[in-house]
Design an enzyme around this catalytic site. Sequence first.
Site, PDB file in Angstrom:
ATOM      1  CG  HIS A 158     -14.506 -82.842 -10.991  1.00 30.45           C
ATOM      2  ND1 HIS A 158     -14.189 -81.518 -11.562  1.00 30.45           N
ATOM      3  CD2 HIS A 158     -15.651 -82.698 -10.120  1.00 30.45           C
ATOM      4  CE1 HIS A 158     -14.785 -80.716 -11.164  1.00 30.45           C
ATOM      5  NE2 HIS A 158     -15.941 -81.227 -10.320  1.00 30.45           N
ATOM      6  CB  SER A 279      -4.496-108.318 -29.897  1.00 29.07           C
ATOM      7  OG  SER A 279      -2.950-108.132 -29.872  1.00 29.07           O
ATOM      8  CE  LYS A 285      -5.115-105.647 -26.092  1.00 27.22           C
ATOM      9  NZ  LYS A 285      -5.525-104.483 -25.164  1.00 27.22           N
ATOM     10  CD  GLU A 292     -10.752 -98.812 -28.858  1.00 25.89           C
ATOM     11  OE1 GLU A 292      -9.236 -98.544 -28.560  1.00 25.89           O
ATOM     12  OE2 GLU A 292     -10.762 -99.902 -29.236  1.00 25.89           O
TER      13      GLU A 292
END
Length: 459
Positions: A158, A279, A285, A292
């Site tokens: 969970h 970025s 970043k 992804e």
Amino acid sequence: MAVKKMWGGRFSEKNSDVTERLSMSVHYDSRLYRHDIRGSKAHAEMLCNMGILTQEELDAVLKGLSEIEIEIESGEFEFHSEYEDIHMNIEARLTEKIGDAGKKLHTARSRNDQIAVDTRLYIREEVGKVEGLLKQFIIRLTEHAEEQKDTVLAGYTHMQIAQPVRLSHHLLAHAWALVRDLNRFKTFRETHNLCPLGVGALAGVNYKNDRQFLAQKLGFAGITPNSMDTVADRDYIADVLYASSLLGVHLSRMCEELVLWSSYEFNYITLSDTVTTGSSIMPQKKNPDLAELIRGKSGRLTGNLVSLLTVMKGLPLTYNRDMQEDKEPLFDSMDTVHLSLEGMIAMFDEIVFNKERMSQTLGANFSTATDVADYLASRGVPFRTSHEIVGSLVGYCEKEKCNFYSLTLDELKKFSLVFEEDVLEYLNPAGSTERKLSEGSTSVEQVMKQISSIREIVE
Ligand code: ARG
């Protein structure tokens, strides 16, 4: 350039522009040229054995096809969308090069069995590459597992800290899913390695051809048993798309963890600069884009499977032109699987596991609560009661803002007189994994066993 249709005999009018545009597939099926040529060469040899092509004609066909392969590879070949697909483009060029012998090549053959053989040859080759990459990736994971056998981190259910596990065990959990993928691709290769060529359009051909010869020439284990099923069947594509989508699901789940684990909040891993991006606005970043993207690309793998199943589901026997829509999903899935596996291998090549941080999270929580409950249970307290006792202990710690470590034996005794000095080591996550005695558990012995069985399966 306007070209004459190969099937144009019965037509008096030209196809409309939209018919041409809807029909054509050569802009994507041209990538089957090698397989198409290979199938045509085997077919031509068979025709010569049958006395349909003379030896000279066969020689001309084989030479012509080899030259066409070179023309395509060097970019010299002129594809015509009016010829619709790769089959007719090659045949037209062959006839242009060698004359009537080229026109004989399509004797006892249909594009329906031709496309079936082309795609099977293509898939066999692609699946071979997928298996290679999968093996490489699985082996890489076992190497990490071996190196990290002493690293312990929190195992989650969970998405809440559950019990301590070895990092190796976690990595191997992913590796086992990939071993199943590997088997799925292998089974696919075994089930579908049958030669469709020689069945003609649907009913068989009016010639005593030699399908066994074709099968053997093209490296198939046998021939397909029913001509109608052969040209109507796309199970061999659906199976490979399913294998690819499930692999995609597994990679996506791994990527999800890479994204989470590389966040500031987790900081369990560091991904290298070679597999992360920056970025354009936020200078600080370092984004896990590769993970992804692979996670994202799994969507199209599932989409491609659904797309093919949807195309197929209402089709009457046998071949229907709808089936031309099988190729783009197939090509896309194969390309996506290759690219994704390469990406995974690249990320895992230089991944750094931040062991300190892993053990920090583990220590700050109550991951050993089950061990403490088992401590009481093994000393005669019924498990439900010990569960209750340890539950109140956690509640106490939360109220006192302390963790298990700082508890003294006196404090513990307030919860149960069964607690003795030796409970203190049960509170510590370090020993937890070695208390796991069941097969397939996270103890070092069981982990090492898994590493060797995976290596045995893969190598
Ligand atoms: N381009 C076609 C396909 O991909 C080849 C088979 C065409 N057969 C036909 N009868 N039109 O399915």
